[in-house]
Design a protein around this motif. Sequence first.
Motif, mmCIF file in Angstrom:
data_model
loop_
_atom_site.group_PDB
_atom_site.id
_atom_site.type_symbol
_atom_site.label_atom_id
_atom_site.label_comp_id
_atom_site.label_asym_id
_atom_site.label_seq_id
_atom_site.Cartn_x
_atom_site.Cartn_y
_atom_site.Cartn_z
ATOM 1 N N ARG A 1 0.819 -1.226 0.000
ATOM 2 C CA ARG A 1 0.000 0.000 0.000
ATOM 3 C C ARG A 1 0.846 1.267 0.000
ATOM 4 O O ARG A 1 0.339 2.355 -0.265
ATOM 5 N N ARG A 2 2.133 1.147 0.275
ATOM 6 C CA ARG A 2 2.968 2.358 0.235
ATOM 7 C C ARG A 2 3.765 2.475 -1.070
ATOM 8 O O ARG A 2 4.660 3.303 -1.187
ATOM 9 N N SER A 3 3.393 1.667 -2.039
ATOM 10 C CA SER A 3 4.060 1.728 -3.345
ATOM 11 C C SER A 3 3.358 2.759 -4.232
ATOM 12 O O SER A 3 2.136 2.725 -4.399
ATOM 13 N N LEU A 4 4.140 3.671 -4.819
ATOM 14 C CA LEU A 4 3.571 4.723 -5.687
ATOM 15 C C LEU A 4 3.823 4.429 -7.161
ATOM 16 O O LEU A 4 3.736 5.325 -8.005
ATOM 17 N N VAL A 5 4.142 3.201 -7.493
ATOM 18 C CA VAL A 5 4.658 2.919 -8.836
ATOM 19 C C VAL A 5 3.659 3.198 -9.967
ATOM 20 O O VAL A 5 4.056 3.625 -11.055
ATOM 21 N N LEU A 6 2.369 2.982 -9.709
ATOM 22 C CA LEU A 6 1.415 3.216 -10.802
ATOM 23 C C LEU A 6 1.197 4.709 -11.034
ATOM 24 O O LEU A 6 1.063 5.170 -12.175
ATOM 25 N N GLN A 7 1.200 5.460 -9.939
ATOM 26 C CA GLN A 7 1.104 6.922 -10.078
ATOM 27 C C GLN A 7 2.338 7.457 -10.808
ATOM 28 O O GLN A 7 2.250 8.341 -11.666
ATOM 29 N N GLN A 8 3.479 6.880 -10.473
ATOM 30 C CA GLN A 8 4.745 7.254 -11.130
ATOM 31 C C GLN A 8 4.648 6.980 -12.641
ATOM 32 O O GLN A 8 5.033 7.812 -13.457
ATOM 33 N N ALA A 9 4.122 5.803 -12.994
ATOM 34 C CA ALA A 9 3.981 5.459 -14.409
ATOM 35 C C ALA A 9 3.008 6.416 -15.092
ATOM 36 O O ALA A 9 3.272 6.920 -16.194
ATOM 37 N N GLU A 10 1.888 6.713 -14.439
ATOM 38 C CA GLU A 10 0.913 7.645 -15.037
ATOM 39 C C GLU A 10 1.538 9.027 -15.235
ATOM 40 O O GLU A 10 1.285 9.701 -16.238
ATOM 41 N N ASN A 11 2.365 9.425 -14.303
ATOM 42 C CA ASN A 11 2.931 10.777 -14.384
ATOM 43 C C ASN A 11 3.884 10.957 -15.559
ATOM 44 O O ASN A 11 4.175 12.091 -15.939
ATOM 45 N N HIS A 12 4.364 9.860 -16.149
ATOM 46 C CA HIS A 12 5.105 9.986 -17.411
ATOM 47 C C HIS A 12 4.265 10.768 -18.413
ATOM 48 O O HIS A 12 4.774 11.601 -19.165
ATOM 49 N N LEU A 13 2.981 10.450 -18.463
ATOM 50 C CA LEU A 13 2.105 11.105 -19.434
ATOM 51 C C LEU A 13 2.013 12.605 -19.147
ATOM 52 O O LEU A 13 2.227 13.437 -20.029
#
Length: 312
Positions: A280-292
């Motif tokens: 639950r403390r992983s931000l990896v999907l938000q990080q991936a989205e922020n590429h866009l």
Amino acid sequence: MKDFLRTASLSPEDLSLLLDRAVDLERDPDRGRAVLRGETVVLYFEKPSTRTRLSFETAVARLGGHAIFTTTSDLQTARGETLEDTARVGSRYARAWVLRTYRHEHVVRFAAAATVPVINALTNDHHPCQSLADLLTLRQHWGSLARRTVAWIGPGNNVAHSFLEGAMLAGMRVRVATPPEYAPDVEVVADARDIAKATGGALDVVEHPADAARGADAIYTDAWTSMGDDPRETDARRAAFERYRIDDRLFGLAAPDAVFLHCMPAYRGAEVSASVFDGRRSLVLQQAENHLHTSVALLEMLLRTELSGSAR
Ligand code: CP
Ligand code: NVA
């Protein structure tokens, strides 16, 4: 600024404005629609990509343009046409080029010959677009970046280099832990420390992962073997990095509310345990989205600068 080849080419102010603009354009995509209307951007990739490629293709569409994706085998570079000729000719068609190459020198040469903006979408040595997504993610999570501590635990190559540069621009503290033979490039570290003198950032390179992790606000890692690495070294890397895996024990040394970052693609059970990566403390999907969102803002910034500053 015509091109974006290294994160360190940004000023602290430009970085902050770019992240602000990424948020604005995410909230109100219509504000960018006219920037590329009727125009093309070429993506030339020598290596595979999921996030960076799809983000730039989507970003070009959001800005009203059309992306042309090509690989090494598609263009006459495959038959020996020079990068310089490709860049000169390519500048007559497209409003910008986005390049993913093995050698960093190749994007530098391409940008020197091109008359339109060139963006580095990853080389063996730098991944500046990744650092924009990383910093936006952390800023969204914490509200601000200065004085926060991130432990980089993993190989000291492209993603690490760009993150160090970006984090120093933002006045952050980074503790890098790598086996000495995979430490970040000494010149990149020296440049990052120079930036830190003006921003209040700090950069330490240590050997033991626990020394980096202890009390950190975030832990960031990357795959142990990169696309530019010799596959014959994979076993040696695995052995050298074995004690650098981000598992519950190592993550447990960080601050109680620490977050986890990974540029992806990730290899669960190698550089990170599934429990941390999917935790639950992983931000990896938000990080991936922020590429866009950062790709939209970056293209817009470079194209607006070009319009105001050139004879085009
Ligand atoms: N993080 C990143 O650059 O991913 P891709 O290689 O999928 O573009
Ligand atoms: N260091 C990795 C990052 C991939 C996004 C690589 O170069 O393969």
